[in-house]
Design an enzyme around this catalytic site. Structure first.
Site, PDB file in Angstrom:
ATOM      1  CG  HIS A   5     -45.697 -72.293 -16.757  1.00  0.00           C
ATOM      2  ND1 HIS A   5     -45.874 -73.036 -17.905  1.00  0.00           N
ATOM      3  CD2 HIS A   5     -44.392 -72.457 -16.397  1.00  0.00           C
ATOM      4  CE1 HIS A   5     -44.736 -73.637 -18.208  1.00  0.00           C
ATOM      5  NE2 HIS A   5     -43.821 -73.305 -17.321  1.00  0.00           N
ATOM      6  CG  HIS A  41     -40.080 -72.153 -22.486  1.00  0.00           C
ATOM      7  ND1 HIS A  41     -39.899 -73.282 -23.259  1.00  0.00           N
ATOM      8  CD2 HIS A  41     -40.195 -72.601 -21.211  1.00  0.00           C
ATOM      9  CE1 HIS A  41     -39.893 -74.351 -22.484  1.00  0.00           C
ATOM     10  NE2 HIS A  41     -40.066 -73.968 -21.232  1.00  0.00           N
TER      11      HIS A  41
END
Length: 273
Positions: A5, A41
């Site tokens: 991830h 992110h």
């Protein structure tokens, strides 16, 4: 598929694959003109992770190409799938098609090397908003107009907004998608989420008329949750700790039933329970 991830820096590719991931997920942010700009992110992100690692998108693609091109010094044989988590919420709905076109051009040039011995991993375009389905049509149109429709064989799709399964099915119909579908379900590791929708997605995958080829659950960092997800019949688990998932897959209860996918496993083929 053990899916590492938030792999947003080139150095993290080695790190996650060495821990046991055969797949990675990378965030893609867009500029105001719908160009894919950074692998980034930002804050907030999963508990226990640094949220701010980044590369320029095209530079990340070059690093990823090296990691997935046989014969390259950075090559990882077991890295076979990449999920691009497309952060399209910064865009207007009418920019989705442009985002798809520009994404296709970036991948074609920097990852697929214009069809000349580029990276070999399968790619999943993960879109958070059903209204942005034209990203898919723009992407496909561009691969065709640039003379590389064969690369569509390497691309699949996911809508990651935890929408109703029926609404997702309708959206794929609008986008003209009839295969190569991964269905995600999940929530940040800071919160708990049950497996009800995962079970619905698996049931749809296993039905005779479902649209789903593969189901993955995110973000799983604990052994108990890993076991629950495997028991529910998922095809992939996204995690911050690939070694945890690998350990559970080695337990006697799972060893006989599951194995880690290799390049020869077609990620667009449905494997029913």
């Amino acid at each position: 598929w053990i899916m590492g991830h938030m792999v947003n820096a080139i150095a993290q590719i080695d790190e996650f694959v060495n821990l046991g991931a055969n797949s990675i997920e990378t965030d893609v942010s867009f500029d105001d003109s719908a160009n894919p700009e950074y692998t980034y992110h930002g804050v907030p992100c999963d508990c226990g992770r640094t949220c701010t690692k980044w590369e320029y998108f095209n530079e990340f693609l070059k690093g990823l190409r090296k990691a997935t091109t046989p014969g390259d010094s950075k090559y990882h044989e077991k890295l076979v799938l990449v999920v691009f988590d497309l952060k399209t919420s910064s865009l207007y709905d009418n920019q989705a098609s442009d985002a798809g076109k520009k994404l296709a051009k970036s991948l074609l040039q920097n990852y697929w090397n214009n069809g000349n011995n580029g990276g070999r991993a399968y790619i999943v375009l993960s879109i958070p908003n059903l209204a942005h389905y034209k990203l898919i049509t723009g992407f496909k149109e561009t691969l065709t107009s640039e003379g590389h429709p064969e690369l569509m064989d390497k691309a699949g799709y996911d809508f990651s907004g935890n929408d109703e399964i029926g609404d997702v099915a309708k959206t794929y119909k609008k986008a003209g998608v009839t295969g190569h579908v991964w269905q995600s379900d999940g929530i940040t590791n800071c919160l708990l989420r049950g497996l009800d929708r995962v079970r619905k997605a698996v049931a749809s995958r296993d039905s005779s008329n479902g649209y789903i080829n593969k189901v993955y659950y995110w973000t799983v960092d604990k052994r108990a949750t890993t076991r629950d997800a495997l028991d529910a019949g998922v095809d992939g688990i996204m995690t911050n700790y690939p070694d945890v998932i690998a350990d559970v897959l080695n337990e006697s209860a799972y060893k006989a039933k599951f194995r880690i996918a290799s390049y020869d496993d077609n990620p667009w083929e449905t494997f029913k329970n």
